[in-house]
Scaffold this motif. Structure first.
Motif, mmCIF file in Angstrom:
data_model
loop_
_atom_site.group_PDB
_atom_site.id
_atom_site.type_symbol
_atom_site.label_atom_id
_atom_site.label_comp_id
_atom_site.label_asym_id
_atom_site.label_seq_id
_atom_site.Cartn_x
_atom_site.Cartn_y
_atom_site.Cartn_z
ATOM 1 N N LYS A 45 0.823 -1.211 0.000
ATOM 2 C CA LYS A 45 0.000 0.000 0.000
ATOM 3 C C LYS A 45 0.858 1.263 0.000
ATOM 4 O O LYS A 45 0.621 2.175 -0.779
ATOM 5 N N SER A 46 1.865 1.290 0.874
ATOM 6 C CA SER A 46 2.687 2.501 0.966
ATOM 7 C C SER A 46 3.496 2.713 -0.304
ATOM 8 O O SER A 46 3.592 3.829 -0.809
ATOM 9 N N SER A 47 4.059 1.626 -0.836
ATOM 10 C CA SER A 47 4.861 1.737 -2.065
ATOM 11 C C SER A 47 3.999 2.257 -3.212
ATOM 12 O O SER A 47 4.409 3.152 -3.960
ATOM 13 N N GLY B 115 7.819 2.885 9.113
ATOM 14 C CA GLY B 115 7.802 2.123 7.863
ATOM 15 C C GLY B 115 7.271 2.951 6.712
ATOM 16 O O GLY B 115 7.800 2.939 5.616
ATOM 17 N N ASP B 116 6.209 3.699 7.009
ATOM 18 C CA ASP B 116 5.588 4.467 5.941
ATOM 19 C C ASP B 116 6.485 5.593 5.474
ATOM 20 O O ASP B 116 6.566 5.881 4.292
ATOM 21 N N ARG B 117 7.156 6.219 6.430
ATOM 22 C CA ARG B 117 8.059 7.303 6.054
ATOM 23 C C ARG B 117 9.128 6.817 5.081
ATOM 24 O O ARG B 117 9.514 7.493 4.152
ATOM 25 N N LEU C 210 -6.146 7.558 1.612
ATOM 26 C CA LEU C 210 -6.077 6.935 2.938
ATOM 27 C C LEU C 210 -5.464 5.557 2.789
ATOM 28 O O LEU C 210 -5.925 4.758 1.979
ATOM 29 N N GLU C 211 -4.420 5.294 3.561
ATOM 30 C CA GLU C 211 -3.892 3.926 3.587
ATOM 31 C C GLU C 211 -4.461 3.236 4.813
ATOM 32 O O GLU C 211 -4.238 3.665 5.931
ATOM 33 N N THR C 212 -5.225 2.159 4.605
ATOM 34 C CA THR C 212 -5.798 1.439 5.746
ATOM 35 C C THR C 212 -5.490 -0.041 5.649
ATOM 36 O O THR C 212 -5.311 -0.576 4.561
HETATM 37 MG MG LIG Z 1 2.294 0.805 4.695
#
Ligand SMILES: [Mg+2]
Ligand SMILES: Nc1nc2c(ncn2[C@@H]2O[C@H](COP(=O)(O)OP(=O)(O)OP(=O)(O)O)[C@@H](O)[C@H]2O)c(=O)[nH]1
Length: 309
Positions: free
Chosen positions: A62-64, A98-100, A147-149
């Motif tokens: 999701k983050s990538s 992790g998201d950063r 939104l990342e959920t």
């Molecule tokens: Mg993520």
């Protein structure tokens, strides 16, 4: 306690487009402080944002993929705010580590705002805060809110009610297809992405998902596509698919979704039930009461309690 900045001047700076003020207001809202006063102060956005959720199991990318979408959205000349909603992960300095790492943070680009949110006070609370924070982002003028959920939790279900376009990420060879079906997410997704399409097996998962949709008749039909944050393939197409969906806050609704929510609520109510219901469950557990009998009795209790209200 730290002396807090008075709200009035902060709202004034927010209205002038000060990102620091935006950031502070998000923190206030996330802590649940005076949401009403803040929202009254920021007003309602002239143009609603396109609110999109990217949902999927931990590690599906999701983050990538969000990072790639940010680039595509900026190429299209739109501004974007990203909210990473993570009910589990510990927060450090207002950002999930992790998201950063995986999302580009670009302090030089005023068109991008990235923020991680954690659920102090539970997932229901998170959803309530997210709704307010989306309004902040809209009022600030962002064209897109991503939104990342993390998926199938109850808090996520509540978050889904806040978005225009729900994007569900699956990946090849993890066998989570069934999990998503169970969670009812495949049914409510507007766009299904078979992510990590650079890995073997993506076509097979895509075919399975499409075959599954053959059974349902939702309108407009959900889009199924393959993408890879690693190679960049499919990212442009994904954004096109998202941008082409009608703006419909609350997203796709199905009767099944409502019944699923009811089931969740009833299960929660009865699992914390005391008195009569707990006694009954214990009798059933001990084999003293048949299943049909126990269900009929629970149903009776349910009707009685709702009539009493
Ligand atoms: Mg993520
Ligand atoms: N093969 C492949 N791996 C990918 C791709 N995108 C991300 N990954 C890898 O998948 C792992 C998880 O990526 P994330 O973007 O952190 O996934 P996430 O869904 O945000 O994870 P959580 O926030 O922890 O739920 C990382 O090791 C990435 O390098 C892709 O397109 N192909």
């Amino acid at each position: 306690m730290r002396p807090t900045e008075p709200l009035g001047p902060m709202l004034e700076r927010f209205r002038r487009g000060d990102r620091l003020a935006l950031s502070r207001l998000v923190s206030l809202v996330a802590r649940g402080e005076s949401i009403e006063a803040i929202l009254a102060g920021v007003g309602v956005a002239a143009t609603p944002a396109r609110v999109v959720s990217l949902t999927g199991a931990g590690g599906v990318g999701k983050s990538s993929l969000t990072g790639k979408l940010i680039e595509e959205i900026r190429r299209q000349g739109q501004t974007v705010a990203v909210l990473a909603c993570d009910p589990e992960s510990p927060v450090s300095g207002g950002a999930l580590l992790g998201d950063r790492f995986r999302m580009p943070s670009r302090p030089e680009d005023d068109g991008v705002f990235i923020r991680s949110l954690a659920a102090a006070g539970g997932q229901g609370a998170l959803a309530r805060h997210v709704e307010a924070i989306i309004r902040l982002m809209e009022a600030f003028g962002f064209g897109v809110v991503l939104l990342e959920t993390v998926g199938a939790g109850q808090g996520d279900t509540a978050v889904h009610g806040l978005v225009d376009v729900l994007v569900l990420l699956l990946q090849p060879e993890t066998g989570d297809d069934l999990q998503w079906e169970k969670a009812g997410l495949l049914e409510v997704a507007d766009v299904v992405v078979i992510h990590k399409a650079d890995l073997p097996g993506a076509e097979r998962v895509e075919a399975q998902v499409i075959a599954g949709f053959g059974l349902s008749h939702t309108e407009p039909a959900p889009v199924v596509l393959r993408a890879s944050a690693r190679s960049g393939a499919g990212v442009k197409e994904l954004w096109q698919a998202i941008a082409a969906r009608p703006l419909q806050r609350g997203g796709r609704r199905t009767a099944d979704e409502l019944f699923r929510l009811l089931r969740e609520r009833l299960a929660a109510r009865f699992s914390s039930a005391r008195g009569e219901a707990a006694l009954l469950a214990a009798e059933w557990d001990a084999g003293e009461l048949g299943t049909e009998e126990a269900l009929a009795e629970l149903e009776r209790m349910l009707v009685e309690t709702s009539l009493k209200r």
